[in-house]
Design a protein around this motif. Structure first.
Motif, PDB file in Angstrom:
ATOM      1  N   UNK A  89       0.844  -1.204   0.000  1.00 42.39           N
ATOM      2  CA  UNK A  89       0.000   0.000   0.000  1.00 42.39           C
ATOM      3  C   UNK A  89       0.872   1.244   0.000  1.00 42.39           C
ATOM      4  N   UNK A  90       0.441   2.246  -0.723  1.00 38.01           N
ATOM      5  CA  UNK A  90       1.070   3.570  -0.726  1.00 38.01           C
ATOM      6  C   UNK A  90       2.562   3.548  -1.041  1.00 38.01           C
ATOM      7  N   UNK A  91       3.004   2.578  -1.814  1.00 32.80           N
ATOM      8  CA  UNK A  91       4.424   2.490  -2.191  1.00 32.80           C
ATOM      9  C   UNK A  91       5.344   2.584  -0.976  1.00 32.80           C
ATOM     10  N   UNK A  92       5.005   1.869   0.083  1.00 30.04           N
ATOM     11  CA  UNK A  92       5.732   1.943   1.345  1.00 30.04           C
ATOM     12  C   UNK A  92       7.229   1.709   1.214  1.00 30.04           C
ATOM     13  N   UNK A  93       7.619   0.676   0.481  1.00 29.04           N
ATOM     14  CA  UNK A  93       9.045   0.383   0.326  1.00 29.04           C
ATOM     15  C   UNK A  93       9.761   1.491  -0.438  1.00 29.04           C
ATOM     16  N   UNK A  94       9.119   1.960  -1.482  1.00 29.39           N
ATOM     17  CA  UNK A  94       9.723   3.024  -2.289  1.00 29.39           C
ATOM     18  C   UNK A  94       9.924   4.292  -1.463  1.00 29.39           C
ATOM     19  N   UNK A  95       8.930   4.638  -0.656  1.00 30.61           N
ATOM     20  CA  UNK A  95       9.019   5.822   0.197  1.00 30.61           C
ATOM     21  C   UNK A  95      10.158   5.661   1.200  1.00 30.61           C
ATOM     22  N   UNK A  96      10.205   4.492   1.854  1.00 31.38           N
ATOM     23  CA  UNK A  96      11.276   4.243   2.824  1.00 31.38           C
ATOM     24  C   UNK A  96      12.647   4.288   2.139  1.00 31.38           C
ATOM     25  N   UNK A  97      12.747   3.638   0.992  1.00 29.94           N
ATOM     26  CA  UNK A  97      14.010   3.580   0.257  1.00 29.94           C
ATOM     27  C   UNK A  97      14.525   4.986  -0.064  1.00 29.94           C
ATOM     28  N   UNK A  98      13.656   5.819  -0.571  1.00 29.69           N
ATOM     29  CA  UNK A  98      14.057   7.176  -0.966  1.00 29.69           C
ATOM     30  C   UNK A  98      14.359   8.057   0.251  1.00 29.69           C
ATOM     31  N   UNK A  99      13.548   7.930   1.280  1.00 33.12           N
ATOM     32  CA  UNK A  99      13.701   8.815   2.437  1.00 33.12           C
ATOM     33  C   UNK A  99      14.942   8.523   3.271  1.00 33.12           C
ATOM     34  N   UNK A 100      15.397   7.288   3.310  1.00 36.68           N
ATOM     35  CA  UNK A 100      16.536   6.944   4.161  1.00 36.68           C
ATOM     36  C   UNK A 100      17.854   6.833   3.397  1.00 36.68           C
ATOM     37  N   UNK A 101      17.781   6.956   2.071  1.00 40.98           N
ATOM     38  CA  UNK A 101      18.966   6.741   1.241  1.00 40.98           C
ATOM     39  C   UNK A 101      20.105   7.708   1.566  1.00 40.98           C
ATOM     40  N   UNK A 102      19.847   9.006   1.562  1.00 44.66           N
ATOM     41  CA  UNK A 102      20.918   9.981   1.805  1.00 44.66           C
ATOM     42  C   UNK A 102      21.531   9.812   3.198  1.00 44.66           C
ATOM     43  N   UNK A 103      20.684   9.590   4.173  1.00 41.62           N
ATOM     44  CA  UNK A 103      21.185   9.416   5.539  1.00 41.62           C
ATOM     45  C   UNK A 103      22.012   8.135   5.664  1.00 41.62           C
ATOM     46  N   UNK A 104      21.578   7.076   4.994  1.00 36.85           N
ATOM     47  CA  UNK A 104      22.335   5.827   5.016  1.00 36.85           C
ATOM     48  C   UNK A 104      23.697   6.007   4.340  1.00 36.85           C
ATOM     49  N   UNK A 105      23.710   6.718   3.227  1.00 32.80           N
ATOM     50  CA  UNK A 105      24.981   6.966   2.531  1.00 32.80           C
ATOM     51  C   UNK A 105      25.941   7.731   3.436  1.00 32.80           C
ATOM     52  N   UNK A 106      25.423   8.734   4.138  1.00 33.84           N
ATOM     53  CA  UNK A 106      26.263   9.490   5.077  1.00 33.84           C
ATOM     54  C   UNK A 106      26.810   8.589   6.171  1.00 33.84           C
ATOM     55  N   UNK A 107      25.971   7.709   6.679  1.00 33.49           N
ATOM     56  CA  UNK A 107      26.378   6.754   7.700  1.00 33.49           C
ATOM     57  C   UNK A 107      27.463   5.817   7.160  1.00 33.49           C
ATOM     58  N   UNK A 108      27.251   5.266   5.977  1.00 28.52           N
ATOM     59  CA  UNK A 108      28.186   4.296   5.397  1.00 28.52           C
ATOM     60  C   UNK A 108      29.518   4.934   5.021  1.00 28.52           C
ATOM     61  N   UNK A 109      29.502   6.186   4.627  1.00 29.92           N
ATOM     62  CA  UNK A 109      30.745   6.868   4.247  1.00 29.92           C
ATOM     63  C   UNK A 109      31.718   6.992   5.419  1.00 29.92           C
ATOM     64  N   UNK A 110      31.196   6.952   6.644  1.00 28.22           N
ATOM     65  CA  UNK A 110      32.057   7.012   7.828  1.00 28.22           C
ATOM     66  C   UNK A 110      32.999   5.811   7.882  1.00 28.22           C
ATOM     67  N   UNK A 111      32.668   4.764   7.140  1.00 27.99           N
ATOM     68  CA  UNK A 111      33.480   3.548   7.098  1.00 27.99           C
ATOM     69  C   UNK A 111      34.411   3.539   5.885  1.00 27.99           C
ATOM     70  N   UNK A 112      34.534   4.673   5.222  1.00 31.54           N
ATOM     71  CA  UNK A 112      35.394   4.827   4.040  1.00 31.54           C
ATOM     72  C   UNK A 112      35.029   3.845   2.932  1.00 31.54           C
TER      73      UNK A 112
END
Length: 179
Positions: free
Chosen positions: A14-37
């Motif tokens: 319903x309501x493209x839940x996965x797509x919304x979650x994927x898009x909304x957390x992507x930038x923050x996850x990338x910032x988190x992962x970059x801390x690990x070089x």
């Protein structure tokens, strides 16, 4: 902060839940992962694998409720995927605690015909560890089993218990080796 969809909404798409979650957390996850070089192209793969695992856990019924936010759950999956990636790339260097001289997986490869003095020291002290410590370290470092695999193989309560056991065993080995 976004309103996170319910498990039912996600399962019923319903309501493209996965797509919304994927898009909304992507930038923050990338910032988190970059801390690990980690490079961005690898982060993309890890992020996609994280969402696949999340989706599979929902479909398989491993998730029936969230004790934290969906974001926290997704990031915890991602964190372990990052650790797996780092471990695979680092050729299994053991670095739980900084020492002057690291014990590497090569030091633990005790089947060589000629062992260096350090390898002999590691081998002798490895045999001093209890059977359970030897088993956990062998499964993790020699057989490449994940903490989750070891939990299942050895019937541990959860992966945190396995992680603690491995850490204690490794610390004990390092203490024995370094006198």
């Amino acid at each position: 902060m976004i309103k996170e969809p319910s498990i039912d909404d996600l399962l019923q798409s319903k309501n493209n839940g996965f797509e919304v979650l994927y898009k909304n957390y992507k930038d923050e996850f990338f910032g988190f992962a970059r801390k690990f070089s980690i490079k961005d192209d690898e982060i993309v793969d890890i992020y996609q694998e994280t969402f696949l695992s999340f989706y599979e856990n929902l479909l398989n019924g491993k998730i029936t409720e969230f004790k934290s936010s969906i974001k926290t759950y997704i990031f915890s999956i991602g964190k372990f995927k990052i650790y797996e990636s780092i471990r695979a790339k680092s050729k299994l260097k053991i670095i739980d605690q900084p020492l002057n001289e690291e014990i590497t997986i090569d030091d633990l490869n005790l089947e060589h015909e000629f062992l260096s003095e350090r390898e002999q020291l590691v081998k002798a002290n490895f045999k001093k560890l209890g059977k359970q410590c030897q088993l956990v370290l062998e499964l993790f470092y020699f057989k490449g089993k994940t903490l989750k695999d070891i939990k299942i193989i050895e019937n541990y309560e959860n992966t945190d218990v396995v992680k603690s056991q491995k850490s204690r065993c490794l610390k004990k080995l390092k203490q024995l080796v370094n006198g």
